[in-house]
Design a protein around this motif. Structure first.
Motif, mmCIF file in Angstrom:
data_model
loop_
_atom_site.group_PDB
_atom_site.id
_atom_site.type_symbol
_atom_site.label_atom_id
_atom_site.label_comp_id
_atom_site.label_asym_id
_atom_site.label_seq_id
_atom_site.Cartn_x
_atom_site.Cartn_y
_atom_site.Cartn_z
ATOM 1 N N GLN A 176 -61.981 38.466 40.210
ATOM 2 C CA GLN A 176 -61.807 37.052 40.554
ATOM 3 C C GLN A 176 -60.323 36.665 40.608
ATOM 4 O O GLN A 176 -59.957 35.694 41.254
ATOM 5 C CB GLN A 176 -62.522 36.166 39.521
ATOM 6 N N ARG A 177 -59.507 37.425 39.900
ATOM 7 C CA ARG A 177 -58.071 37.126 39.913
ATOM 8 C C ARG A 177 -57.326 38.051 40.870
ATOM 9 O O ARG A 177 -56.126 38.269 40.730
ATOM 10 C CB ARG A 177 -57.513 37.266 38.490
ATOM 11 N N LYS A 178 -58.063 38.557 41.796
ATOM 12 C CA LYS A 178 -57.537 39.529 42.757
ATOM 13 C C LYS A 178 -56.294 38.997 43.484
ATOM 14 O O LYS A 178 -55.329 39.714 43.682
ATOM 15 C CB LYS A 178 -58.682 39.850 43.704
ATOM 16 N N ASP A 179 -56.332 37.726 43.846
ATOM 17 C CA ASP A 179 -55.206 37.182 44.605
ATOM 18 C C ASP A 179 -53.915 37.254 43.796
ATOM 19 O O ASP A 179 -52.853 37.547 44.319
ATOM 20 C CB ASP A 179 -55.486 35.729 45.013
ATOM 21 N N MET A 180 -54.062 36.993 42.479
ATOM 22 C CA MET A 180 -52.868 37.072 41.629
ATOM 23 C C MET A 180 -52.370 38.513 41.539
ATOM 24 O O MET A 180 -51.186 38.776 41.487
ATOM 25 C CB MET A 180 -53.193 36.566 40.220
ATOM 26 N N MET A 181 -53.316 39.427 41.509
ATOM 27 C CA MET A 181 -52.942 40.842 41.373
ATOM 28 C C MET A 181 -52.278 41.365 42.659
ATOM 29 O O MET A 181 -51.374 42.188 42.611
ATOM 30 C CB MET A 181 -54.168 41.717 41.100
ATOM 31 N N HIS A 192 -53.697 49.502 50.037
ATOM 32 C CA HIS A 192 -53.409 50.422 48.933
ATOM 33 C C HIS A 192 -53.747 49.817 47.579
ATOM 34 O O HIS A 192 -53.923 50.524 46.603
ATOM 35 C CB HIS A 192 -51.943 50.856 48.963
ATOM 36 N N ARG A 193 -53.850 48.455 47.516
ATOM 37 C CA ARG A 193 -54.125 47.804 46.232
ATOM 38 C C ARG A 193 -55.590 47.405 46.082
ATOM 39 O O ARG A 193 -55.958 46.713 45.140
ATOM 40 C CB ARG A 193 -53.230 46.564 46.098
ATOM 41 N N LEU A 194 -56.399 47.844 47.023
ATOM 42 C CA LEU A 194 -57.796 47.402 47.031
ATOM 43 C C LEU A 194 -58.511 47.658 45.697
ATOM 44 O O LEU A 194 -59.316 46.866 45.245
ATOM 45 C CB LEU A 194 -58.532 48.117 48.170
#
Ligand SMILES: Cc1cc2nc3c(=O)[nH]c(=O)nc-3n(C[C@H](O)[C@H](O)[C@H](O)COP(=O)(O)OP(=O)(O)OC[C@H]3O[C@@H](n4cnc5c(N)ncnc54)[C@H](O)[C@@H]3O)c2cc1C
Length: 823
Positions: A176-181, A192-194
């Motif tokens: 859920q915090r993927k955007d921050m990551m 590459h960060r998937l």
């Protein structure tokens, strides 16, 4: 209104294709259409993409209207690519929520880009395509990473975390915090960060992290074994690029190369049996690093004194240290795990092989160079041929720095070590790397215990001695059973440094070691837990009482002796790379003879990024390039008043990536473009008679019983994971066997002495089941787990294996522990 949901997997094994065909037979599909008024298709796993549904009412109608075989085969071809998305129901208090739970394969499958048809297969570029477009590169790189994640060991790990709510919650939290990551670490279209949120979620939960470490090591071993088997079978192995060293710089190089040239199948080799290099030599958290942990941000240079990431694992790394820790000074284990994950996901690695020599190939042979490797485990030689060699071998080998002419010291170190090995005691003279390995060794429950109330000499004046002393003082990272109540070392004499007081130490060291400074004398001559001795150690002797005499002298003072219980030699590293390349370069000073490989920085200034053997395609990256500190770098560290560290990651990270980028454009196009799948080593079929009630016995050796696992590991869970990983047996052509369930139940101690019952339920095939069970139990780790569960280690384990015939065959293994008979 009833509905069914399908997603579009792209990568499937033959086996999965077979299963899908069955799922979408004409009859079944027609039935599905009759029962469902809507069928949705999804292209990706996360909550946003779930909205992107494809309603194939059109096809449905047409199918009803036109059920010709031709029409059906077109649709079944389309649908044979889909698998169901399961959902789970969760109750929290009175609220029941239906949550979307991605199917395992869905996480590990890349998704096709937007098109207006349900199935969009991007054709692989043909060998005649001159260059890869960015989209093709991104897609191929993703396929390569996905293929890695589909290792049965990692799949099993995923199954496990998904089935364990508190772990899965953590992962979903990251998702859920993927955007921050992903912010500032990737551009739209880059992938590459998937998997970063998924892996970060596991890395921050001790239990999942423990399984991740084990599963990663197992997956890397399986890959390495497959490469070795291929090398043995073909009398050698060709790779267009060979990287020596699977540490940080090997991983940075591989990630960049994968981004720029995913068509190349480079090979990395390492003499260690684990991925991760220096930071992962100890099996756990031992010391804290000294460069601050900051978020990766591509827009800022990773230089000291900026907000940039000075521990960057490169622009195209899947994982950064900052994904896995918020500690200002992260521990070695976090550095090691991030490195190992990146290396595994971006490169193919052969482990436990040491490069011993490199020679030029003869004309007509494949590859420019022949690289000889020694398999450190089997004492046999392997050959790899290649066109480009990249050396990322690190700081070098341990160096003692004592009197070189004094053979008695050298022999004493060896004898002492051999004696320690033979008696199972802690050696009294301990080289730094061995000290790290020993205190990191998970079999040792009380790592600080041997040093309690002892006098210890630590020799050296750099980071290695700082971190060693920190460990002894309780400023290390993890101590397992060793608690303060048990005591501490009596005194530490620190040989080598010039400072004498806390204030002097503060002047010449980085703030990171401030706490250590508190253990030094406040004023000159004061007795303190750490006593600095500004003397050079020349020789070591062993006394009859088993102490070690340190013979040392100051600049103008005569040699003197002092006795200690332990001497730890944190005396640095020595570059040994020259001896591997004697046939390519025979000059007297190897480093001086190397040429600079240059590039330009953002401001257009020329920068040396790597070094190479003149006229050869042999490049040195990272500290093994030994690039002198340039004036800009010197002023960067001087401005913030930290001591210069010529081997720091920030100095080399971008340089290594740039070298990969430069090489990538010059390397010839790989003609054999398909994903190279590494075959598994064929295991001999165990002998099974197929009779009912077939039981057998096996021995658990001491070595197996002693295997190391992190303390967080729950052995029953791990056994279940491994059973899943060693998956569904398909021993003979046409066999339908399938594992339906695996359970490990605690039974308490029964009359037989069994504590646990391990049960695998399989769909048909009694014989196949037995073969699988047998194979499963032939595995040393599994034996260890069973032994640990039943507290049999080491010794004989009896397995009872009753077989129930029928559609579903149930086998049980009861591990029977020999009962003690009292006389
Ligand atoms: C205690 C300590 C703390 C440190 N802390 C920091 C820090 O906080 N920040 C920082 O920036 N730097 C730090 N460093 C420096 C940092 O560790 C190194 O610069 C970095 O690890 C170098 O990475 P590498 O990939 O070049 O080498 P390594 O990580 O050492 O990897 C090299 C690999 O090559 C393999 N290898 C070598 N020779 C051969 C051969 N002939 N055949 C096959 N394989 C071979 C080795 O087994 C090894 O795995 C620290 C170093 C130490 C020792």
């Amino acid at each position: 209104m009833a509905s069914e949901r399908y997603y579009i997997p792209e990568l499937r094994s033959n086996r999965e294709r077979e299963d899908e065909k069955k799922l979408f037979s004409k009859e079944i599909f027609t039935e599905k259409l009759k029962n469902n008024s809507e069928i949705y298709f999804f292209k990706s796993l996360n909550e946003n993409l779930i909205k992107e549904k494809y309603y194939i009412d059109d096809s449905k109608k047409r199918l009803r209207e036109d059920s010709s075989d031709e029409r059906f085969s077109a649709i079944s071809e389309l649908l044979s690519r889909y698998t169901e998305i399961p959902t789970i129901e969760r109750s929290r208090g009175s609220e029941t929520k239906i949550e979307y739970l991605p199917e395992l394969g869905e996480i590990f499958r890349p998704f096709v880009p937007q098109t207006d048809t349900a199935v969009a297969d991007i054709p692989l570029p043909t060998p005649t395509t001159p260059v890869l477009t960015p989209e093709e590169r991104a897609r191929l790189a993703l396929l390569r990473r996905v293929e890695k994640l589909r290792s049965p060991h990692l799949q099993a790990l995923l199954k496990f975390v998904r089935a364990t709510p508190h772990l899965w919650d953590q992962i979903q939290g990251f998702q859920q915090r993927k955007d921050m990551m992903l912010q500032k670490t990737s551009e739209p279209g880059e992938n590459h960060r998937l998997f970063a949120p998924l892996l970060a979620g596991m890395a921050v939960t001790p239990e999942a992290r423990a399984y991740l470490q084990i599963s990663l090591d197992e997956a890397a071993k399986q890959e390495s074994d497959a490469i070795k088997a291929a090398a043995e079978a073909n009398g050698g192995y060709y790779a267009p690029v060979l990287i020596i060293g699977a540490g940080i710089h090997g991983a940075i190089f591989n990630a960049q190369l994968l981004n720029d040239r995913p068509d190349l199948q480079a090979l990395t080799v390492d003499k260690d049996t684990r991925l991760g290099g220096t930071f992962r030599k100890p099996e756990g958290k031992v010391f804290r690093t000294n460069s601050r942990n900051r978020a990766e941000d591509r827009t800022i240079d990773g230089l000291p004194g900026t907000d940039g990431n000075i521990n960057s694992l490169g622009q195209y790394a899947t994982m950064q240290i900052s994904d896995m820790s918020s500690e200002v000074y992260a521990d070695n284990d976090t550095f090691g795990l991030a490195t190992a994950l990146n290396q595994y996901l971006s490169g193919n690695t052969m482990l436990g092989v040491e490069v011993t020599s490199v020679e030029k190939n003869k004309r007509g042979e494949q590859g420019k160079y022949k690289v000889r490797l020694e398999d450190t485990g089997l004492d046999q030689e392997l050959t790899v041929t290649t066109d480009v060699i990249v050396v990322a071998s690190g700081l070098g080998e341990r160096k003692y720095g004592l009197d070189e002419n004094d053979t008695e010291t050298a022999q004493g170190i060896v004898d002492n070590f051999e004696l320690a090995l033979a008696t199972g005691q802690m050696p009294k003279i301990i080289p730094y790397d061995i000290f790290l390995e020993l205190v990191g060794d998970r079999r040792i429950q009380f790592p600080l215990e041997p040093f309690i109330n002892k006098r210890i000499a630590v020799v050296g004046n750099k980071d290695a001695s700082n971190t060693t002393i920190e460990y002894l003082l309780g400023l290390g990272s993890e101590y397992r059973g060793s608690v303060a109540q048990m005591g501490k070392p009596q005194q530490i004499a620190w040989y080598g440094p010039e400072f004498k007081t806390q204030a002097e130490y503060k002047e010449c060291t980085r703030a990171r070691y401030a706490e250590l400074g508190l253990f030094l004398p406040r004023v000159k001559g004061e007795k303190a837990p750490v006593q600095p001795v500004a003397e050079r150690v020349n020789r070591l002797r062993q006394t009859e009482e088993g102490k070690i005499t340190v013979l040392s002298n100051g600049k103008n003072s005569p040699e003197r002796a002092d006795d200690f219980d332990f001497v730890i030699l944190a005396t640095g590293f020595e570059d040994q790379k020259a001896k591997v390349f004697t046939q390519l370069y025979s000059g007297s000073n190897f480093d001086n003879g190397l040429a600079n490989v240059e590039s330009r920085d953002r401001k257009g200034n020329r920068v040396t990024v790597a070094r190479r053997i003149q006229g050869e395609s042999v490049y040195f990256v990272g500290p093994s390039a030994n690039i002198s500190v340039e004036s800009g770098e010197r002023s960067a560290v001087a401005a913030i008043e930290i001591p210069e560290n010529s081997v720091a990651i920030w100095r080399y990270s971008q340089r290594t990536a740039t070298t990969a980028r430069q090489l990538a454009v010059s390397l010839p196009r790989n003609q054999d473009y398909e994903l190279i799948k590494l075959g598994k080593k064929q295991m001999p079929e165990p002998e099974i008679d197929g009779q009912e009630d077939n039981g057998f016995e096996f021995n658990v050796s001491k070595n197996t019983a002693d295997k190391m696992f992190p303390p967080e590991v729950n052995y029953a869970n791990l056994l279940r994971i491994r059973a899943l990983a060693q998956g569904t047996p398909r021993p003979s052509e046409g066999s339908e066997s399938d594992i339906l369930a695996i359970t490990v139940e605690s039974m308490g101690i029964t009359e037989d002495g069994a504590d646990y019952r391990f049960k695998a339920t399989m769909d048909e095939g009694a014989k196949e089941h037995q073969v699988w069970m047998r194979r499963f139990l032939d595995d040393e780790v599994n034996k260890h787990l069973l032994a640990r569960l039943t507290r049999t280690a080491p010794g004989r384990i009896t397995v009872k294996m009753p077989v129930v015939e029928g559609k579903t065959t149930v086998d049980e293994i009861e591990v029977v522990r020999p009962r003690r008979t009292s006389k």
